[in-house]
Enzyme design. Structure first.
Site, PDB file in Angstrom:
ATOM      1  N   HIS A  61      10.661  17.525 -17.381  1.00  0.00           N
ATOM      2  CA  HIS A  61      11.196  17.699 -16.028  1.00  0.00           C
ATOM      3  C   HIS A  61      10.270  17.033 -15.017  1.00  0.00           C
ATOM      4  O   HIS A  61       9.322  17.647 -14.529  1.00  0.00           O
ATOM      5  CB  HIS A  61      11.358  19.180 -15.708  1.00  0.00           C
ATOM      6  CG  HIS A  61      12.262  19.427 -14.547  1.00  0.00           C
ATOM      7  ND1 HIS A  61      13.267  20.361 -14.576  1.00  0.00           N
ATOM      8  CD2 HIS A  61      12.327  18.852 -13.328  1.00  0.00           C
ATOM      9  CE1 HIS A  61      13.910  20.352 -13.420  1.00  0.00           C
ATOM     10  NE2 HIS A  61      13.345  19.433 -12.641  1.00  0.00           N
ATOM     11  N   LEU A  64      10.177  10.975 -10.772  1.00  0.00           N
ATOM     12  CA  LEU A  64       9.361   9.777 -10.558  1.00  0.00           C
ATOM     13  C   LEU A  64       9.664   9.092  -9.223  1.00  0.00           C
ATOM     14  O   LEU A  64       8.933   8.191  -8.824  1.00  0.00           O
ATOM     15  CB  LEU A  64       9.568   8.788 -11.708  1.00  0.00           C
ATOM     16  CG  LEU A  64       8.982   9.201 -13.062  1.00  0.00           C
ATOM     17  CD1 LEU A  64       9.299   8.144 -14.125  1.00  0.00           C
ATOM     18  CD2 LEU A  64       7.480   9.434 -12.974  1.00  0.00           C
ATOM     19  N   ASN A  95      17.689  12.380  -9.237  1.00  0.00           N
ATOM     20  CA  ASN A  95      17.878  12.409  -7.776  1.00  0.00           C
ATOM     21  C   ASN A  95      17.047  11.326  -7.096  1.00  0.00           C
ATOM     22  O   ASN A  95      16.180  11.573  -6.280  1.00  0.00           O
ATOM     23  CB  ASN A  95      17.580  13.794  -7.209  1.00  0.00           C
ATOM     24  CG  ASN A  95      16.175  14.289  -7.519  1.00  0.00           C
ATOM     25  OD1 ASN A  95      15.542  13.847  -8.473  1.00  0.00           O
ATOM     26  ND2 ASN A  95      15.701  15.213  -6.704  1.00  0.00           N
ATOM     27  N   ASP A 152      19.933  17.542 -11.435  1.00  0.00           N
ATOM     28  CA  ASP A 152      18.769  18.256 -10.919  1.00  0.00           C
ATOM     29  C   ASP A 152      18.293  17.713  -9.587  1.00  0.00           C
ATOM     30  O   ASP A 152      18.321  16.524  -9.322  1.00  0.00           O
ATOM     31  CB  ASP A 152      17.606  18.234 -11.894  1.00  0.00           C
ATOM     32  CG  ASP A 152      16.462  19.097 -11.409  1.00  0.00           C
ATOM     33  OD1 ASP A 152      16.582  20.327 -11.479  1.00  0.00           O
ATOM     34  OD2 ASP A 152      15.479  18.532 -10.908  1.00  0.00           O
ATOM     35  N   HIS A 179      19.998  22.773 -13.413  1.00  0.00           N
ATOM     36  CA  HIS A 179      19.381  23.381 -12.229  1.00  0.00           C
ATOM     37  C   HIS A 179      20.297  24.521 -11.816  1.00  0.00           C
ATOM     38  O   HIS A 179      21.418  24.297 -11.355  1.00  0.00           O
ATOM     39  CB  HIS A 179      19.267  22.327 -11.123  1.00  0.00           C
ATOM     40  CG  HIS A 179      18.783  22.845  -9.804  1.00  0.00           C
ATOM     41  ND1 HIS A 179      17.612  22.410  -9.231  1.00  0.00           N
ATOM     42  CD2 HIS A 179      19.305  23.734  -8.927  1.00  0.00           C
ATOM     43  CE1 HIS A 179      17.438  23.018  -8.060  1.00  0.00           C
ATOM     44  NE2 HIS A 179      18.470  23.824  -7.860  1.00  0.00           N
ATOM     45  N   HIS A 232      13.410  25.108 -14.990  1.00  0.00           N
ATOM     46  CA  HIS A 232      12.481  25.819 -14.086  1.00  0.00           C
ATOM     47  C   HIS A 232      12.842  27.284 -13.798  1.00  0.00           C
ATOM     48  O   HIS A 232      13.093  27.669 -12.653  1.00  0.00           O
ATOM     49  CB  HIS A 232      12.302  25.048 -12.776  1.00  0.00           C
ATOM     50  CG  HIS A 232      13.540  24.491 -12.133  1.00  0.00           C
ATOM     51  ND1 HIS A 232      14.692  25.224 -11.923  1.00  0.00           N
ATOM     52  CD2 HIS A 232      13.790  23.264 -11.615  1.00  0.00           C
ATOM     53  CE1 HIS A 232      15.586  24.477 -11.325  1.00  0.00           C
ATOM     54  NE2 HIS A 232      15.062  23.273 -11.123  1.00  0.00           N
ATOM     55  N   ASN A 278      11.393  24.471  -5.149  1.00  0.00           N
ATOM     56  CA  ASN A 278      12.675  25.118  -5.406  1.00  0.00           C
ATOM     57  C   ASN A 278      13.001  25.035  -6.898  1.00  0.00           C
ATOM     58  O   ASN A 278      13.124  23.930  -7.411  1.00  0.00           O
ATOM     59  CB  ASN A 278      13.799  24.460  -4.603  1.00  0.00           C
ATOM     60  CG  ASN A 278      15.102  25.226  -4.691  1.00  0.00           C
ATOM     61  OD1 ASN A 278      15.111  26.424  -4.914  1.00  0.00           O
ATOM     62  ND2 ASN A 278      16.220  24.522  -4.534  1.00  0.00           N
ATOM     63  N   ASP A 305       8.269  20.066 -13.362  1.00  0.00           N
ATOM     64  CA  ASP A 305       9.083  19.780 -12.176  1.00  0.00           C
ATOM     65  C   ASP A 305       8.249  18.989 -11.164  1.00  0.00           C
ATOM     66  O   ASP A 305       8.316  19.221  -9.956  1.00  0.00           O
ATOM     67  CB  ASP A 305       9.626  21.065 -11.548  1.00  0.00           C
ATOM     68  CG  ASP A 305      10.787  20.809 -10.580  1.00  0.00           C
ATOM     69  OD1 ASP A 305      11.207  19.643 -10.452  1.00  0.00           O
ATOM     70  OD2 ASP A 305      11.243  21.769  -9.930  1.00  0.00           O
ATOM     71  N   HIS A 309       5.682  14.407  -2.812  1.00  0.00           N
ATOM     72  CA  HIS A 309       6.044  14.135  -1.427  1.00  0.00           C
ATOM     73  C   HIS A 309       4.798  13.655  -0.697  1.00  0.00           C
ATOM     74  O   HIS A 309       3.670  13.993  -1.084  1.00  0.00           O
ATOM     75  CB  HIS A 309       6.600  15.390  -0.745  1.00  0.00           C
ATOM     76  CG  HIS A 309       7.888  15.879  -1.313  1.00  0.00           C
ATOM     77  ND1 HIS A 309       9.067  15.178  -1.215  1.00  0.00           N
ATOM     78  CD2 HIS A 309       8.188  17.015  -2.013  1.00  0.00           C
ATOM     79  CE1 HIS A 309      10.033  15.857  -1.815  1.00  0.00           C
ATOM     80  NE2 HIS A 309       9.531  16.965  -2.316  1.00  0.00           N
TER      81      HIS A 309
END
Length: 423
Positions: A61, A64, A95, A152, A179, A232, A278, A305, A309
């Protein structure tokens, strides 16, 4: 490609029930011998006394952020972070921008990843644009090289599309990773709904948002007799739902992440957005439930996960996007919380972090064997170190473990016979 002779390591290889002291020879990307070995002419000798040699970790999970969000991370920096954490295989979530919903995007990611420091596998989208409005062409995505399906970052809101994907996946060689979240219950929340969110005066995400999603995925798997993997897991009730489903013979597997068995929502009293993810950090009761779920086998895998950022994005507690990075700290956090406390043996931990994820995804990883790919992590299971976010190898620094002293230090990572990390 250089030859290697790893000398005198404790070889922990749970896929074969092995735990012994010995040597590993590596030539042309493959393991050519294991045991008590003589010289290997021309090979680089790695003295591994006091170190554990285990199959490279499999993180099922990972975000990238490539394509589209490469200011946060890209394939090469993400795989450098993976290598520094002993991860030799990872599953990249869809995503991205554009979303990984076409064969062309899948092929582009795989092509770019050929020269990266870890084996990159792709989870393609269940629905186009992750919007739950139109299903993707799952057969075409599988032919392009995807090994899993997921929306996800979001749940698949349309239950019919979720069910169709789960029914189609086995014959296509795909794993559906889910998810689990009820977006109506979660709407507007930025952390766990509880005493800390009320104290801070911020909207919360109730545990019920995850629990309702988990119950739905299990119901679909049971009704149609098909497998599903739950991503998760963070709540006690979700873990119990999974445990009960397994007892009934439902083909459900599940993962949790180090932050859910190491931390609670009380970390957010600092108003530091690096602790926002989350699902969110939950209560002490939930944290203990994750540990118990790992101990009794309800939870099959530990993933990260990994969600990078930028510092600028994480600077505003209220407006920050959710997510934290984790590949460089996952092994040490897990040793610290699970092995040092006696919850799991080292072999059981390697099962959760390498053997089981490889089995769930159906990928060639998770085992050390002659003739197999030389994906190896060498680590000191007793060395303590303090996490310095500025010394990490990815682009982003948003780790919830910053400043923590952890036990277990990766010393070398070998991926496909190549030394990709060395401390």
């Amino acid at each position: 490609m250089e030859s290697l002779l790893i000398r005198g390591a404790r070889i922990v290889n749970p896929a074969k029930g092995e735990d012994y002291y010995g040597d590993i020879a590596v030539e042309n990307g493959k393991i050519t011998a294991m045991g008590c070995l003589g010289p290997l002419p021309g090979a680089r000798e790695v003295i591994a006394a006091g170190l554990v040699a285990a199959p490279g970790l499999v993180d099922m999970h990972v975000h990238l952020r490539d394509p589209g969000f490469t200011q946060k991370e890209d394939i090469f920096t993400g795989c450098r972070a993976a290598a520094a954490g002993g991860v030799t295989s990872l599953l990249a979530m869809p995503n991205t921008n554009p979303a990984t919903d076409t064969p062309e995007t899948v092929e582009s990611i795989l092509d770019k990843a050929k020269d990266a420091d870890a084996h990159v596998y792709v989870a393609a989208a269940v629905t186009k644009g992750l919007k739950s409005e139109e299903p993707c062409d799952w057969e075409a995505l599988a032919k392009a090289g995807a090994v899993a399906l997921s929306d996800d970052g979001r749940p698949v809101e349309n239950t019919r599309f979720l069910a169709e994907a789960m029914k189609a996946a086995p014959s296509l060689g795909l794993t559906v990773t889910a998810h689990c979240e009820d977006l109506y219950l979660a709407k507007g929340g930025i952390m766990h709904e509880g005493e800390v969110s009320r104290q801070l005066g911020v909207p919360g995400i109730p545990a019920a948002a995850e629990d309702c999603g988990t119950a739905r995925e299990i119901a679909v798997a049971e009704a149609y007799g098909v497998p599903v993997h739950i991503c998760h897991v963070s709540t006690r009730t979700s873990m119990q739902l999974i445990r009960d489903a397994k007892k009934r013979g439902v083909a459900v597997t599940a993962e949790t992440c180090p932050h859910y068995f190491m931390l609670t929502h009380k970390a957010l009293e600092s108003r530091d957005a690096d602790f926002r993810m989350n699902p969110p950090l939950r209560t002490e009761e939930d944290r203990q439930a994750m540990i118990e779920g790992l101990r009794d086998g309800t939870l099959d895998a530990i993933a990260t996960d990994h969600a990078p950022h930028t510092p600028e994005e994480k600077s505003d507690f209220l407006k920050s996007p959710n997510g934290s990075i984790g590949m460089e700290t996952s092994l040490a956090a897990s040793i610290t919380q699970l092995v040092e406390t006696g919850c799991l043996t080292l072999a059981q931990l390697i099962e959760k972090m390498s053997v089981n994820p490889a089995k769930i995804l159906g990928i060639p990883a998770g085992v050390l064997e002659v003739g197999g790919c030389a994906d190896i992590v060498l680590f000191d299971p007793k060395e303590q170190w303090t996490v310095d976010e500025n010394a990490l190898h990815g682009k982003s620094k948003n780790t919830p473990f910053k400043g923590m002293t952890l036990t277990g230090k990766v010393k070398m990572t070998v991926c496909g016979g190549k030394v990709v990390y060395e401390w």
